[in-house]
Design a protein around this motif. Structure first.
Motif, mmCIF file in Angstrom:
data_model
loop_
_atom_site.group_PDB
_atom_site.id
_atom_site.type_symbol
_atom_site.label_atom_id
_atom_site.label_comp_id
_atom_site.label_asym_id
_atom_site.label_seq_id
_atom_site.Cartn_x
_atom_site.Cartn_y
_atom_site.Cartn_z
ATOM 1 N N THR A 41 105.581 106.687 28.543
ATOM 2 C CA THR A 41 104.572 105.831 27.910
ATOM 3 C C THR A 41 103.217 106.539 27.909
ATOM 4 O OG1 THR A 41 105.732 103.936 28.891
ATOM 5 C CG2 THR A 41 103.587 103.509 27.909
ATOM 6 N N ALA A 42 102.862 107.099 29.061
ATOM 7 C CA ALA A 42 101.560 107.755 29.202
ATOM 8 C C ALA A 42 101.459 108.973 28.280
ATOM 9 C CB ALA A 42 101.333 108.158 30.654
ATOM 10 N N GLU A 43 102.543 109.751 28.186
ATOM 11 C CA GLU A 43 102.513 110.934 27.328
ATOM 12 C C GLU A 43 102.272 110.558 25.865
ATOM 13 O OE1 GLU A 43 106.110 113.228 28.035
ATOM 14 O OE2 GLU A 43 105.405 113.558 30.091
ATOM 15 N N SER A 44 102.990 109.546 25.406
ATOM 16 C CA SER A 44 102.856 109.149 24.020
ATOM 17 C C SER A 44 101.498 108.496 23.759
ATOM 18 C CB SER A 44 104.002 108.202 23.648
ATOM 19 O OG SER A 44 104.145 108.170 22.255
ATOM 20 N N LEU A 45 101.032 107.737 24.727
ATOM 21 C CA LEU A 45 99.712 107.105 24.585
ATOM 22 C C LEU A 45 98.612 108.158 24.525
ATOM 23 C CD1 LEU A 45 97.834 104.660 24.532
ATOM 24 C CD2 LEU A 45 98.070 104.498 27.029
ATOM 25 N N SER A 46 98.744 109.185 25.333
ATOM 26 C CA SER A 46 97.757 110.253 25.334
ATOM 27 C C SER A 46 97.691 110.931 23.950
ATOM 28 C CB SER A 46 98.128 111.260 26.425
ATOM 29 O OG SER A 46 97.362 112.421 26.286
ATOM 30 N N LEU A 47 98.855 111.197 23.361
ATOM 31 C CA LEU A 47 98.896 111.789 22.009
ATOM 32 C C LEU A 47 98.246 110.866 20.984
ATOM 33 C CD1 LEU A 47 102.550 113.187 21.687
ATOM 34 C CD2 LEU A 47 100.413 114.496 21.925
ATOM 35 N N MET A 48 98.585 109.591 21.099
ATOM 36 C CA MET A 48 98.052 108.620 20.136
ATOM 37 C C MET A 48 96.520 108.557 20.233
ATOM 38 S SD MET A 48 99.090 104.670 19.419
ATOM 39 C CE MET A 48 98.290 103.803 20.768
ATOM 40 N N LEU A 49 96.006 108.529 21.457
ATOM 41 C CA LEU A 49 94.554 108.419 21.616
ATOM 42 C C LEU A 49 93.834 109.674 21.097
ATOM 43 C CD1 LEU A 49 94.244 106.597 25.072
ATOM 44 C CD2 LEU A 49 94.229 105.636 22.762
ATOM 45 N N LYS A 50 94.462 110.838 21.283
ATOM 46 C CA LYS A 50 93.869 112.071 20.734
ATOM 47 C C LYS A 50 93.726 111.952 19.221
ATOM 48 C CE LYS A 50 95.173 115.582 24.058
ATOM 49 N NZ LYS A 50 96.374 115.070 24.776
ATOM 50 N N ASP A 51 94.786 111.467 18.570
ATOM 51 C CA ASP A 51 94.749 111.335 17.111
ATOM 52 C C ASP A 51 93.781 110.240 16.678
ATOM 53 O OD1 ASP A 51 96.446 113.418 16.887
ATOM 54 O OD2 ASP A 51 98.254 112.225 16.530
ATOM 55 N N PHE A 52 93.715 109.182 17.450
ATOM 56 C CA PHE A 52 92.732 108.137 17.134
ATOM 57 C C PHE A 52 91.315 108.726 17.169
ATOM 58 C CE2 PHE A 52 89.613 105.018 18.576
ATOM 59 C CZ PHE A 52 89.718 104.068 17.571
ATOM 60 N N HIS A 53 91.055 109.543 18.186
ATOM 61 C CA HIS A 53 89.694 110.101 18.330
ATOM 62 C C HIS A 53 89.356 111.133 17.263
ATOM 63 C CE1 HIS A 53 89.796 108.334 22.519
ATOM 64 N NE2 HIS A 53 88.847 107.708 21.866
ATOM 65 N N LYS A 54 90.391 111.747 16.666
ATOM 66 C CA LYS A 54 90.116 112.619 15.517
ATOM 67 C C LYS A 54 89.534 111.783 14.376
ATOM 68 C CE LYS A 54 93.774 115.886 16.566
ATOM 69 N NZ LYS A 54 95.248 115.964 16.389
ATOM 70 N N ASP A 55 90.075 110.590 14.184
ATOM 71 C CA ASP A 55 89.592 109.702 13.120
ATOM 72 C C ASP A 55 88.291 108.991 13.513
ATOM 73 O OD1 ASP A 55 91.848 110.446 11.789
ATOM 74 O OD2 ASP A 55 92.899 108.518 11.969
ATOM 75 N N HIS A 56 88.177 108.643 14.792
ATOM 76 C CA HIS A 56 87.036 107.830 15.252
ATOM 77 C C HIS A 56 86.480 108.363 16.568
ATOM 78 C CE1 HIS A 56 87.897 104.871 12.156
ATOM 79 N NE2 HIS A 56 89.157 104.875 12.546
ATOM 80 N N PRO A 57 85.818 109.539 16.520
ATOM 81 C CA PRO A 57 85.358 110.150 17.776
ATOM 82 C C PRO A 57 84.363 109.291 18.551
ATOM 83 C CG PRO A 57 84.592 111.379 15.831
ATOM 84 C CD PRO A 57 85.538 110.342 15.343
ATOM 85 N N GLU A 58 83.730 108.373 17.872
ATOM 86 C CA GLU A 58 82.669 107.590 18.536
ATOM 87 C C GLU A 58 83.198 106.341 19.234
ATOM 88 O OE1 GLU A 58 83.303 105.560 14.662
ATOM 89 O OE2 GLU A 58 83.550 107.580 15.436
#
Ligand SMILES: [Zn+2]
Length: 226
Positions: A41-58
């Protein structure tokens, strides 16, 4: 009891369970220290959050509640049952004399110990436990992004709007389905195979009044999570 029973009912300590990871050891932002998830769960969540921050760094997404085992869920449940912890919209729980009604009020947002998806290491809450937060500003951006993208990483919202039984809508609660789908099946198999015996090792205040409602709440989830 067989190990899978203890697992799906949260009768274990995630801090010493080999399949769990302390989120403090990951790059996942958390609201407080010492929260655990299954490693997958943590591994996949970490990937998802990285991609979210590419779209919304703020914009920051952080986990405010991850794995809660039987004992921690029991504390929450019993504080609400005895009126020590307030339930949204209810002035005093002790004025409600019908124990089933009382249980149903708590069950709007809180599960009985032994029945929570938070036991499994697959489910977590983010940012705000208030649906309003997700209707404007940052919250709206986050929720919209998750609706469009979370499934690519295995994450789904179990408590969607428009269900007519079970917990109310929870826009903050997400589940890692590649694991949680199996745990849901396991829970149902154990419950239906045990009858009243299911609760024998899972004592908490009010179980004799509301225990039989558990399968309704466990299974009243979005169709994609079933
Ligand atoms: Zn939750």
């Amino acid at each position: 009891m067989i190990p899978v029973f203890n697992y799906v009912t949260g009768k274990f300590d995630p801090s010493i369970h080999p399949l769990f990871i302390n989120l403090d050891k990951t790059d996942i932002p958390v609201s407080r220290k010492g929260q655990y998830l299954r490693k997958e769960t943590a591994e996949s969540l970490s990937l998802m959050l990285k991609d979210f921050h590419k779209d919304h760094p703020e914009i920051k997404i952080s986990v405010i509640s991850a794995t809660r085992n039987f004992n921690s869920q029991k504390v929450i449940w019993e504080e609400k049952w005895t009126g020590r912890r307030k339930i949204t919209g209810i002035s005093s729980i002790n004025e409600i004399k019908d124990p089933v009604k009382k249980g149903e009020l708590i069950l709007q947002y809180s599960s009985m110990p032994g029945t929570s998806r938070h036991h499994w290491g697959t489910d977590f809450d983010i940012n705000s436990l208030n649906n309003e937060y997700y209707s404007k500003g940052e919250g709206k951006i986050i929720y919209h992004w998750l609706l469009n993208n979370a499934s690519k990483y295995g994450f789904y919202q179990p408590y969607t709007a428009g269900r007519d039984t079970g917990y109310k809508e929870e826009k903050w609660h997400w589940s890692y389905l590649p694991l949680s789908k199996q745990f849901l099946q396991d829970w149902n198999t154990l419950y239906s195979g045990n009858g009243a015996g299911f609760w024998k090792e899972l004592s908490f205040k009010g179980v004799e009044h509301v225990g039989n409602l558990a399968p309704i709440y466990v299974n009243s989830i979005s169709s994609e999570c079933r």
